[in-house]
Design an enzyme around this catalytic site. Structure first.
Site, PDB file in Angstrom:
ATOM      1  N   GLU A 163     -19.994 -57.176 -74.667  1.00  0.00           N
ATOM      2  CA  GLU A 163     -20.850 -56.752 -75.696  1.00  0.00           C
ATOM      3  C   GLU A 163     -22.306 -57.401 -75.015  1.00  0.00           C
ATOM      4  OE1 GLU A 163     -20.147 -58.277 -79.436  1.00  0.00           O
ATOM      5  OE2 GLU A 163     -21.385 -57.061 -80.575  1.00  0.00           O
ATOM      6  N   HIS A 223     -21.350 -65.064 -78.139  1.00  0.00           N
ATOM      7  CA  HIS A 223     -20.136 -65.245 -78.541  1.00  0.00           C
ATOM      8  C   HIS A 223     -19.019 -64.931 -77.645  1.00  0.00           C
ATOM      9  CE1 HIS A 223     -20.923 -61.381 -80.521  1.00  0.00           C
ATOM     10  NE2 HIS A 223     -19.479 -61.091 -80.438  1.00  0.00           N
ATOM     11  N   HIS A 266     -13.244 -59.638 -76.357  1.00  0.00           N
ATOM     12  CA  HIS A 266     -14.743 -59.251 -75.660  1.00  0.00           C
ATOM     13  C   HIS A 266     -15.536 -60.469 -75.612  1.00  0.00           C
ATOM     14  CE1 HIS A 266     -16.127 -58.462 -79.793  1.00  0.00           C
ATOM     15  NE2 HIS A 266     -17.229 -58.958 -79.321  1.00  0.00           N
TER      16      HIS A 266
HETATM   17  C1  LIG Z   1     -19.159 -56.148 -86.016  1.00  0.00           C
HETATM   18  C2  LIG Z   1     -19.648 -56.196 -84.628  1.00  0.00           C
HETATM   19  C3  LIG Z   1     -19.087 -57.240 -83.717  1.00  0.00           C
HETATM   20  C4  LIG Z   1     -20.272 -58.015 -83.166  1.00  0.00           C
HETATM   21  O1  LIG Z   1     -20.074 -59.048 -82.367  1.00  0.00           O
HETATM   22  O2  LIG Z   1     -21.381 -57.402 -83.511  1.00  0.00           O
HETATM   23  C5  LIG Z   1     -18.192 -56.759 -82.728  1.00  0.00           C
HETATM   24  O3  LIG Z   1     -18.072 -57.175 -81.594  1.00  0.00           O
HETATM   25  S1  LIG Z   1     -17.286 -55.346 -83.102  1.00  0.00           S
HETATM   26  C6  LIG Z   1     -15.853 -55.406 -81.683  1.00  0.00           C
HETATM   27  C7  LIG Z   1     -14.980 -54.036 -82.103  1.00  0.00           C
HETATM   28  N1  LIG Z   1     -15.721 -52.863 -81.450  1.00  0.00           N
HETATM   29  C8  LIG Z   1     -15.477 -52.544 -80.165  1.00  0.00           C
HETATM   30  O4  LIG Z   1     -14.715 -53.172 -79.493  1.00  0.00           O
HETATM   31  C9  LIG Z   1     -16.384 -51.693 -79.667  1.00  0.00           C
HETATM   32  C10 LIG Z   1     -15.994 -51.299 -78.259  1.00  0.00           C
HETATM   33  N2  LIG Z   1     -14.627 -51.255 -77.907  1.00  0.00           N
HETATM   34  C11 LIG Z   1     -14.076 -49.993 -77.681  1.00  0.00           C
HETATM   35  O5  LIG Z   1     -14.810 -48.909 -77.664  1.00  0.00           O
HETATM   36  C12 LIG Z   1     -12.520 -49.764 -77.351  1.00  0.00           C
HETATM   37  O6  LIG Z   1     -11.993 -51.114 -77.803  1.00  0.00           O
HETATM   38  C13 LIG Z   1     -12.428 -49.452 -75.853  1.00  0.00           C
HETATM   39  C14 LIG Z   1     -12.846 -48.237 -75.273  1.00  0.00           C
HETATM   40  C15 LIG Z   1     -13.173 -50.710 -75.043  1.00  0.00           C
HETATM   41  C16 LIG Z   1     -10.791 -49.702 -75.516  1.00  0.00           C
HETATM   42  O7  LIG Z   1     -10.446 -48.709 -76.361  1.00  0.00           O
HETATM   43  P1  LIG Z   1      -8.678 -48.703 -76.267  1.00  0.00           P
HETATM   44  O8  LIG Z   1      -7.726 -49.836 -76.246  1.00  0.00           O
HETATM   45  O9  LIG Z   1      -8.447 -47.642 -77.532  1.00  0.00           O
HETATM   46  O10 LIG Z   1      -8.532 -47.595 -74.936  1.00  0.00           O
HETATM   47  P2  LIG Z   1      -7.825 -47.533 -73.817  1.00  0.00           P
HETATM   48  O11 LIG Z   1      -6.437 -47.843 -74.302  1.00  0.00           O
HETATM   49  O12 LIG Z   1      -8.138 -45.989 -73.301  1.00  0.00           O
HETATM   50  O13 LIG Z   1      -8.410 -48.505 -72.843  1.00  0.00           O
HETATM   51  C17 LIG Z   1      -8.991 -48.410 -71.588  1.00  0.00           C
HETATM   52  C18 LIG Z   1      -8.397 -49.339 -70.730  1.00  0.00           C
HETATM   53  O14 LIG Z   1      -9.255 -50.592 -70.806  1.00  0.00           O
HETATM   54  C19 LIG Z   1      -8.377 -51.660 -71.149  1.00  0.00           C
HETATM   55  N3  LIG Z   1      -8.828 -52.460 -72.561  1.00  0.00           N
HETATM   56  C20 LIG Z   1      -9.096 -51.991 -73.853  1.00  0.00           C
HETATM   57  N4  LIG Z   1      -9.755 -52.899 -74.440  1.00  0.00           N
HETATM   58  C21 LIG Z   1      -9.790 -53.740 -73.725  1.00  0.00           C
HETATM   59  C22 LIG Z   1     -10.625 -55.170 -73.590  1.00  0.00           C
HETATM   60  N5  LIG Z   1     -11.073 -55.547 -75.024  1.00  0.00           N
HETATM   61  N6  LIG Z   1     -10.728 -55.988 -72.679  1.00  0.00           N
HETATM   62  C23 LIG Z   1     -10.115 -55.527 -71.453  1.00  0.00           C
HETATM   63  N7  LIG Z   1      -9.591 -54.468 -71.310  1.00  0.00           N
HETATM   64  C24 LIG Z   1      -9.431 -53.569 -72.224  1.00  0.00           C
HETATM   65  C25 LIG Z   1      -6.943 -50.986 -71.560  1.00  0.00           C
HETATM   66  O15 LIG Z   1      -6.002 -51.761 -71.280  1.00  0.00           O
HETATM   67  C26 LIG Z   1      -7.097 -49.900 -70.668  1.00  0.00           C
HETATM   68  O16 LIG Z   1      -6.876 -49.977 -69.526  1.00  0.00           O
HETATM   69  P3  LIG Z   1      -5.556 -49.552 -68.688  1.00  0.00           P
HETATM   70  O17 LIG Z   1      -5.559 -50.429 -67.353  1.00  0.00           O
HETATM   71  O18 LIG Z   1      -5.862 -48.170 -68.361  1.00  0.00           O
HETATM   72  O19 LIG Z   1      -4.446 -49.732 -69.469  1.00  0.00           O
HETATM   73 CO   LIG Z   2     -18.721 -59.159 -80.686  1.00  0.00          CO
END
Ligand SMILES: CC[C@H](C(=O)O)C(=O)SCCNC(=O)CCNC(=O)[C@H](O)C(C)(C)COP(=O)(O)OP(=O)(O)OC[C@H]1O[C@@H](n2cnc3c(N)ncnc32)[C@H](O)[C@@H]1OP(=O)(O)O
Ligand SMILES: [Co+2]
Length: 134
Positions: free
Chosen positions: A130, A7, A79
């Site tokens: 993912e 997905h 993602h």
């Molecule tokens: C029900 C489950 C379902 C499934 O399909 O089974 C799901 O998919 S659940 C989806 C929701 N869960 C998650 O996303 C878990 C994994 N994600 C995380 O742990 C956080 O979102 C994380 C660590 C990727 C980012 O968290 P956060 O935004 O709070 O951290 P930062 O601001 O420190 O980000 C670090 C750095 O990464 C860039 N960033 C953040 N999110 C994304 C993204 N989705 N795509 C690309 N880049 C991302 C963010 O801009 C920061 O970059 P920087 O250059 O330092 O600004």
């Molecule tokens: Co997902």
């Protein structure tokens, strides 16, 4: 290692409006909202002939997508999910190559009742990846 595209997930600021858009404007088959408290999101699935779109809305006050939506007020692609034959072998292989596995590194059951893991976006072309056990 990676197989089918399972997905593409889009974080949205308004789940009802996004559901209506996909169902009525784009004429797609869209599921009802499915709360996923363990993941901090409510999910809606858009069923396509060759894959799914996952519409994500934050759930609770510690949602992992909250910061993303603060930065992207209109929403955006959050993602991409690939299927793998053996998620533990894939995890160990990726870690051995220096990739960062998010959380405690242990697969958790995702929205399709399969184990999932997430890989840091900075290690994969700025894209949150993912992996889902096929
Ligand atoms: C029900 C489950 C379902 C499934 O399909 O089974 C799901 O998919 S659940 C989806 C929701 N869960 C998650 O996303 C878990 C994994 N994600 C995380 O742990 C956080 O979102 C994380 C660590 C990727 C980012 O968290 P956060 O935004 O709070 O951290 P930062 O601001 O420190 O980000 C670090 C750095 O990464 C860039 N960033 C953040 N999110 C994304 C993204 N989705 N795509 C690309 N880049 C991302 C963010 O801009 C920061 O970059 P920087 O250059 O330092 O600004
Ligand atoms: Co997902």
């Amino acid at each position: 290692m990676i197989g089918k595209l399972n997905h593409v997930a889009i974080a949205v600021p308004d789940l009802e409006a996004a559901t209506k858009l996909y169902r009525e404007t784009l004429g797609a088959k869209v599921s009802d909202p499915v709360p996923q408290p363990a993941h901090g999101v409510t999910v809606v699935f858009v069923e396509l002939p060759n894959t799914k779109i996952e519409l994500l809305y934050p759930m609770g006050d510690k949602s992992p997508i909250a910061a993303f939506l603060e930065k992207n007020a209109a929403g955006g692609i959050h993602h991409i999910c690939y299927e793998v034959a053996d998620i533990l072998a894939a995890r160990d292989q990726l870690k051995a190559q220096g990739a960062r596995v998010l959380g405690d590194g242990e697969p958790r059951i995702g929205a399709h009742d399969k184990p999932v893991l997430f890989l840091h976006p900075k290690d994969f072309c700025g894209t949150l990846v993912e992996l889902e056990q096929a």
